[in-house]
Design an enzyme around this catalytic site. Structure first.
Site, PDB file in Angstrom:
ATOM      1  N   GLU A   1      15.178  30.542 -16.455  1.00 50.87           N
ATOM      2  CA  GLU A   1      15.150  30.753 -17.902  1.00 50.87           C
ATOM      3  C   GLU A   1      14.823  32.198 -18.242  1.00 50.87           C
ATOM      4  OE1 GLU A   1      13.729  28.884 -22.120  1.00 50.87           O
ATOM      5  OE2 GLU A   1      13.584  27.683 -20.295  1.00 50.87           O
TER       6      GLU A   1
ATOM      7  N   GLY B   1      15.894  29.941 -25.493  1.00 49.96           N
ATOM      8  CA  GLY B   1      16.404  28.850 -24.692  1.00 49.96           C
ATOM      9  C   GLY B   1      16.447  27.571 -25.497  1.00 49.96           C
TER      10      GLY B   1
ATOM     11  N   HIS C   1      17.644  21.359  -7.624  1.00 46.35           N
ATOM     12  CA  HIS C   1      16.922  21.972  -6.512  1.00 46.35           C
ATOM     13  C   HIS C   1      17.608  21.559  -5.220  1.00 46.35           C
ATOM     14  CE1 HIS C   1      14.079  22.995  -9.553  1.00 46.35           C
ATOM     15  NE2 HIS C   1      13.843  21.722  -9.830  1.00 46.35           N
TER      16      HIS C   1
ATOM     17  N   HIS D   1      29.725  31.054 -21.258  1.00 41.28           N
ATOM     18  CA  HIS D   1      30.256  31.075 -22.623  1.00 41.28           C
ATOM     19  C   HIS D   1      29.420  32.036 -23.455  1.00 41.28           C
ATOM     20  CE1 HIS D   1      31.426  29.728 -26.636  1.00 41.28           C
ATOM     21  NE2 HIS D   1      30.153  29.526 -26.895  1.00 41.28           N
ATOM     22  N   LEU D   2      30.084  32.904 -24.204  1.00 36.97           N
ATOM     23  CA  LEU D   2      29.408  33.805 -25.131  1.00 36.97           C
ATOM     24  C   LEU D   2      29.969  33.552 -26.522  1.00 36.97           C
ATOM     25  CD1 LEU D   2      29.480  37.120 -23.046  1.00 36.97           C
ATOM     26  CD2 LEU D   2      27.580  35.500 -23.299  1.00 36.97           C
ATOM     27  N   GLY D   3      29.189  32.886 -27.371  1.00 37.29           N
ATOM     28  CA  GLY D   3      29.636  32.546 -28.720  1.00 37.29           C
ATOM     29  C   GLY D   3      28.745  33.149 -29.778  1.00 37.29           C
TER      30      GLY D   3
ATOM     31  N   ARG E   1      26.966  31.495 -32.026  1.00 37.30           N
ATOM     32  CA  ARG E   1      25.758  30.708 -32.271  1.00 37.30           C
ATOM     33  C   ARG E   1      25.014  30.315 -31.001  1.00 37.30           C
ATOM     34  NH1 ARG E   1      26.451  26.884 -37.388  1.00 37.30           N
ATOM     35  NH2 ARG E   1      27.615  28.313 -38.689  1.00 37.30           N
TER      36      ARG E   1
END
Length: 152
Positions: A69, A89, A96, A113-115, A117
């Site tokens: 994260e 996040g 694992h 993915h790059l959006g 929102r």
């Protein structure tokens, strides 16, 4: 071609590690450090220590998730205009695959993915021998800033 919306370097990452008021964060407590910036990926490393073990003497699964994260959250924030937005996040999962006891964990994140929102990030975590120990995916929400001092 770089996906980053801003100039980023390792010095900026170190500064962000200190957090609001420069008092430290989970990253400084655990020893997570961004170590490499590529055109479309980030790398973070974490030295393994006894403090990161579960009762069976292996790295706790939550440590892998914290590492995943961290590197994905940094990346998500670096692809947005931080004068207008910040990312948090929203969902994370982890499989694992192999236990770790020593060495350094290396997490590599790349976008799926790059959006506008949200963004989705794949994170692969390797041990010092190069074995894949954990694979994770994190969804980050892109949040509009409402006032100064919020987020990055």
């Amino acid at each position: 071609m770089s996906i980053w919306a801003q100039e980023i370097d390792l010095a900026l990452c170190k500064k962000l590690d200190l957090g609001v008021g420069e008092k430290g964060t989970l990253m400084t407590k655990l020893g997570i450090e961004i170590t490499e910036i590529g055109d479309d990926y980030l790398v973070a490393c974490l030295p393994v220590s006894n403090e990161l073990y579960n009762p069976m003497g292996i790295v706790h699964g939550g440590v892998y998730v914290a590492l995943a994260e961290t590197v994905a959250s940094y990346a998500a924030n670096f692809v947005v205009d931080t004068s207008k937005y910040y990312c948090v996040g929203q969902e994370i999962n982890a499989n694992h695959l192999k236990a770790s006891r020593t060495g350094t964990l290396k997490a590599i994140t790349k976008p799926v993915h790059l959006g506008g929102r949200s963004s989705v990030w794949e994170i692969k975590i390797y041990n010092s021998a190069g074995d894949l120990c954990c694979i994770s995916r994190m969804t980050a929400a892109v949040v509009e800033k409402r006032s100064k001092g919020t987020g990055l």
